[in-house]
Write a protein that holds these residues in place. Structure first.
Motif, PDB file in Angstrom:
ATOM      1  N   THR A  13      -5.709  -4.465   6.014  1.00 52.91           N
ATOM      2  CA  THR A  13      -4.773  -4.324   4.899  1.00 52.91           C
ATOM      3  C   THR A  13      -5.323  -3.371   3.852  1.00 52.91           C
ATOM      4  O   THR A  13      -4.598  -2.524   3.332  1.00 52.91           O
ATOM      5  CB  THR A  13      -4.490  -5.692   4.259  1.00 52.91           C
ATOM      6  N   ALA A  16      -4.948   0.172   5.107  1.00 49.00           N
ATOM      7  CA  ALA A  16      -3.550   0.616   5.069  1.00 49.00           C
ATOM      8  C   ALA A  16      -3.106   0.920   3.648  1.00 49.00           C
ATOM      9  O   ALA A  16      -2.413   1.906   3.391  1.00 49.00           O
ATOM     10  CB  ALA A  16      -2.648  -0.450   5.693  1.00 49.00           C
ATOM     11  N   VAL A  17      -3.513   0.083   2.708  1.00 47.62           N
ATOM     12  CA  VAL A  17      -3.155   0.304   1.307  1.00 47.62           C
ATOM     13  C   VAL A  17      -3.806   1.584   0.790  1.00 47.62           C
ATOM     14  O   VAL A  17      -3.177   2.365   0.074  1.00 47.62           O
ATOM     15  CB  VAL A  17      -3.556  -0.912   0.442  1.00 47.62           C
ATOM     16  N   LEU A  19      -4.625   4.230   2.530  1.00 49.18           N
ATOM     17  CA  LEU A  19      -3.937   5.384   3.109  1.00 49.18           C
ATOM     18  C   LEU A  19      -2.604   5.658   2.418  1.00 49.18           C
ATOM     19  O   LEU A  19      -2.214   6.803   2.237  1.00 49.18           O
ATOM     20  CB  LEU A  19      -3.683   5.148   4.606  1.00 49.18           C
ATOM     21  N   ARG A  20      -1.923   4.601   1.999  1.00 51.22           N
ATOM     22  CA  ARG A  20      -0.646   4.790   1.319  1.00 51.22           C
ATOM     23  C   ARG A  20      -0.830   5.161  -0.142  1.00 51.22           C
ATOM     24  O   ARG A  20       0.006   5.831  -0.724  1.00 51.22           O
ATOM     25  CB  ARG A  20       0.186   3.516   1.405  1.00 51.22           C
ATOM     26  N   ALA A  21      -1.904   4.712  -0.767  1.00 48.96           N
ATOM     27  CA  ALA A  21      -2.092   4.922  -2.204  1.00 48.96           C
ATOM     28  C   ALA A  21      -2.565   6.335  -2.525  1.00 48.96           C
ATOM     29  O   ALA A  21      -2.210   6.870  -3.577  1.00 48.96           O
ATOM     30  CB  ALA A  21      -3.080   3.907  -2.748  1.00 48.96           C
ATOM     31  N   PRO A  23      -1.836   9.477  -1.295  1.00 48.27           N
ATOM     32  CA  PRO A  23      -0.800  10.490  -1.567  1.00 48.27           C
ATOM     33  C   PRO A  23       0.054  10.159  -2.795  1.00 48.27           C
ATOM     34  O   PRO A  23       0.462  11.053  -3.516  1.00 48.27           O
ATOM     35  CB  PRO A  23       0.070  10.479  -0.307  1.00 48.27           C
ATOM     36  N   THR A  24       0.318   8.890  -3.054  1.00 50.84           N
ATOM     37  CA  THR A  24       1.162   8.530  -4.189  1.00 50.84           C
ATOM     38  C   THR A  24       0.440   8.714  -5.514  1.00 50.84           C
ATOM     39  O   THR A  24       1.096   8.917  -6.536  1.00 50.84           O
ATOM     40  CB  THR A  24       1.684   7.092  -4.081  1.00 50.84           C
ATOM     41  N   ARG A  28       2.351  10.705  -8.604  1.00 49.22           N
ATOM     42  CA  ARG A  28       2.777   9.466  -9.271  1.00 49.22           C
ATOM     43  C   ARG A  28       3.920   9.742 -10.242  1.00 49.22           C
ATOM     44  O   ARG A  28       3.835  10.617 -11.087  1.00 49.22           O
ATOM     45  CB  ARG A  28       1.598   8.858 -10.019  1.00 49.22           C
ATOM     46  N   ARG A  33       4.512  -0.426  -8.845  1.00 48.87           N
ATOM     47  CA  ARG A  33       4.503  -0.927  -7.480  1.00 48.87           C
ATOM     48  C   ARG A  33       3.911  -2.331  -7.512  1.00 48.87           C
ATOM     49  O   ARG A  33       2.846  -2.550  -8.074  1.00 48.87           O
ATOM     50  CB  ARG A  33       3.672  -0.042  -6.567  1.00 48.87           C
ATOM     51  N   LEU A  35       2.600  -5.345  -5.133  1.00 51.74           N
ATOM     52  CA  LEU A  35       2.157  -5.706  -3.793  1.00 51.74           C
ATOM     53  C   LEU A  35       2.008  -7.216  -3.731  1.00 51.74           C
ATOM     54  O   LEU A  35       1.292  -7.817  -4.542  1.00 51.74           O
ATOM     55  CB  LEU A  35       0.824  -5.036  -3.464  1.00 51.74           C
ATOM     56  N   GLU A  50       5.428  -4.495  -0.252  1.00 54.62           N
ATOM     57  CA  GLU A  50       5.330  -3.644  -1.443  1.00 54.62           C
ATOM     58  C   GLU A  50       6.720  -3.366  -1.975  1.00 54.62           C
ATOM     59  O   GLU A  50       7.638  -3.036  -1.230  1.00 54.62           O
ATOM     60  CB  GLU A  50       4.647  -2.327  -1.062  1.00 54.62           C
TER      61      GLU A  50
END
Length: 54
Positions: A13, A16-17, A19-21, A23-24, A28, A33, A35, A50
């Motif tokens: 987890t 994964a978080v 990897l998603r965080a 680029p954002t 921003r 967000r 979670l 999320e």
């Protein structure tokens, strides 16, 4: 489906978080967000949900 231990789930987890965080963070925009960890009975383990709050 692979059997995950609690430590394995937290590691997966977290990866994964991350990897998603990444680029954002660069693009921003407004909003928050949220979670939330929920127990999924069908999977038999916890999963992350999320939501974007404007």
């Amino acid at each position: 489906m692979a059997k995950l231990t609690r430590r394995g789930f937290l590691t997966a987890t977290g990866a994964a978080v991350a990897l998603r965080a990444v680029p954002t963070l660069a693009t921003r925009r407004g909003g928050r967000r949220i979670l939330t960890l929920v127990y999924d009975k069908q999977l038999g383990m916890m999963r992350a949900v999320e939501r974007l709050m404007p």
